[in-house]
Structures are given as structure tokens and as C-alpha cells.
Design a protein around this motif. Structure first.
Motif, PDB file in Angstrom:
ATOM      1  N   VAL A   1       0.850  -1.196   0.000  1.00  0.00           N
ATOM      2  CA  VAL A   1       0.000   0.000   0.000  1.00  0.00           C
ATOM      3  C   VAL A   1       0.891   1.254   0.000  1.00  0.00           C
ATOM      4  O   VAL A   1       0.629   2.204  -0.747  1.00  0.00           O
ATOM      5  CB  VAL A   1      -0.963   0.000   1.209  1.00  0.00           C
ATOM      6  N   ALA A   2       1.930   1.255   0.822  1.00  0.00           N
ATOM      7  CA  ALA A   2       2.853   2.396   0.863  1.00  0.00           C
ATOM      8  C   ALA A   2       3.505   2.625  -0.502  1.00  0.00           C
ATOM      9  O   ALA A   2       3.666   3.770  -0.939  1.00  0.00           O
ATOM     10  CB  ALA A   2       3.912   2.186   1.937  1.00  0.00           C
TER      11      ALA A   2
ATOM     12  N   PRO B   1       2.900   6.812   3.902  1.00  0.00           N
ATOM     13  CA  PRO B   1       2.626   6.596   5.325  1.00  0.00           C
ATOM     14  C   PRO B   1       3.809   5.894   5.998  1.00  0.00           C
ATOM     15  O   PRO B   1       4.425   5.015   5.413  1.00  0.00           O
ATOM     16  CB  PRO B   1       1.388   5.688   5.318  1.00  0.00           C
ATOM     17  N   ILE B   2       4.103   6.317   7.216  1.00  0.00           N
ATOM     18  CA  ILE B   2       5.152   5.648   7.982  1.00  0.00           C
ATOM     19  C   ILE B   2       4.563   4.957   9.207  1.00  0.00           C
ATOM     20  O   ILE B   2       5.217   4.143   9.842  1.00  0.00           O
ATOM     21  CB  ILE B   2       6.279   6.611   8.392  1.00  0.00           C
ATOM     22  N   SER B   3       3.317   5.295   9.532  1.00  0.00           N
ATOM     23  CA  SER B   3       2.662   4.704  10.683  1.00  0.00           C
ATOM     24  C   SER B   3       1.179   4.557  10.376  1.00  0.00           C
ATOM     25  O   SER B   3       0.568   5.464   9.814  1.00  0.00           O
ATOM     26  CB  SER B   3       2.870   5.609  11.903  1.00  0.00           C
TER      27      SER B   3
ATOM     28  N   ARG C   1       4.400   0.370  12.329  1.00  0.00           N
ATOM     29  CA  ARG C   1       5.414   1.374  11.988  1.00  0.00           C
ATOM     30  C   ARG C   1       6.267   0.818  10.863  1.00  0.00           C
ATOM     31  O   ARG C   1       6.936  -0.207  11.010  1.00  0.00           O
ATOM     32  CB  ARG C   1       6.270   1.682  13.223  1.00  0.00           C
ATOM     33  N   LEU C   2       6.189   1.444   9.702  1.00  0.00           N
ATOM     34  CA  LEU C   2       6.957   1.041   8.530  1.00  0.00           C
ATOM     35  C   LEU C   2       8.298   1.765   8.568  1.00  0.00           C
ATOM     36  O   LEU C   2       8.346   2.963   8.855  1.00  0.00           O
ATOM     37  CB  LEU C   2       6.219   1.428   7.251  1.00  0.00           C
TER      38      LEU C   2
ATOM     39  N   PRO D   1       0.333   7.248  16.970  1.00  0.00           N
ATOM     40  CA  PRO D   1       1.076   6.780  15.784  1.00  0.00           C
ATOM     41  C   PRO D   1       2.589   6.778  15.951  1.00  0.00           C
ATOM     42  O   PRO D   1       3.288   6.010  15.302  1.00  0.00           O
ATOM     43  CB  PRO D   1       0.652   7.766  14.688  1.00  0.00           C
ATOM     44  N   GLY D   2       3.127   7.607  16.848  1.00  0.00           N
ATOM     45  CA  GLY D   2       4.567   7.663  17.054  1.00  0.00           C
ATOM     46  C   GLY D   2       5.060   6.844  18.236  1.00  0.00           C
ATOM     47  O   GLY D   2       6.232   6.921  18.591  1.00  0.00           O
TER      48      GLY D   2
END
Length: 115
Positions: free
Chosen positions: A44-45, A56-58, A72-73, A93-94
Motif C-alpha cells: 500500500v505504501a 505513510p510511515i505509521s 510502523r513502517l 502513531p509515534g
């Protein structure tokens, strides 16, 4: 185990781009399933990146079992990974970001040193 304890989460899984679990906490009962199912987030990323939108990273998911699943990517040493945590409480998310620098260092080590 340390990430699960510090983050007060029931499951933590580190998986590779193919969805193979590389590490999980001892209390995890569904780590292998989580790794395989959620590896699609990396695809998807990729699609999002191709469209030109910010990658997206999260990703935070609230499921029907009233669990919050945080993904978390991240990338290191030319490979991509997914760090997943499961909790009964809300997760920011972090929340997994503090663990990334140490994971990146370990994953970047040559295979003979890391094992």
C-alpha cells in the motif's frame, strides 16, 4: 520483550517485507499471523508513493475485538520492515518511534555479527 513491557502492549512483532516474523515478544500468541497479514501495508505504501502522495510511515487500526494495532513502517540497510504492536488501549502513531534507532542499528549489522 522490552518494547512490549515499556509500551504496555500485549504483542510486538518485527517482520520483513515478505511478511516473515523476525522477532516477537514471548507473550505473543498471534505474531506470525500479524506479520503475514499486515505485510500488505508495505505494498500500500508503494502504491501511495507511486501516486506522488506522502508515504505513510505509521498506521493505526482499531479492530472489532476492541484492540488498537499500531504498525510502523521503516527501512534500513536497503531493506524494509514492519514493527507491529497490539494493545487494548489507544496508541499514538509515534509510540514505536523510540525503538527504531536501536532496531535499525541491529538490522544493519552483517549477518554473522547479528546472530
Amino acid at each position: 520483550d522490552a518494547i512490549a513491557e515499556i509500551g504496555a502492549v500485549s504483542t510486538v512483532v518485527l517482520s520483513d517485507e515478505a511478511g516473515l516474523p523476525l522477532a516477537m515478544n514471548r507473550q505473543s500468541t498471534d505474531g506470525e499471523m500479524l506479520a503475514g497479514l499486515w505485510s500488505m501495508l508495505l505494498t500500500v505504501a508503494d502504491r501511495i508513493a507511486t501516486s506522488g502522495a506522502p508515504v505513510p510511515i505509521s498506521v493505526v487500526v482499531h479492530d472489532a475485538a476492541n484492540q488498537t494495532i499500531l504498525h510502523r513502517l521503516f527501512s534500513t540497510a536497503g531493506s524494509r520492515y514492519l514493527l507491529t504492536a497490539v494493545s487494548r488501549r489507544s496508541l499514538d502513531p509515534g509510540a514505536l518511534d523510540p525503538a527504531l534507532s536501536k532496531l535499525e542499528r541491529v538490522l544493519a549489522m552483517p549477518a554473522q555479527i547479528a546472530s
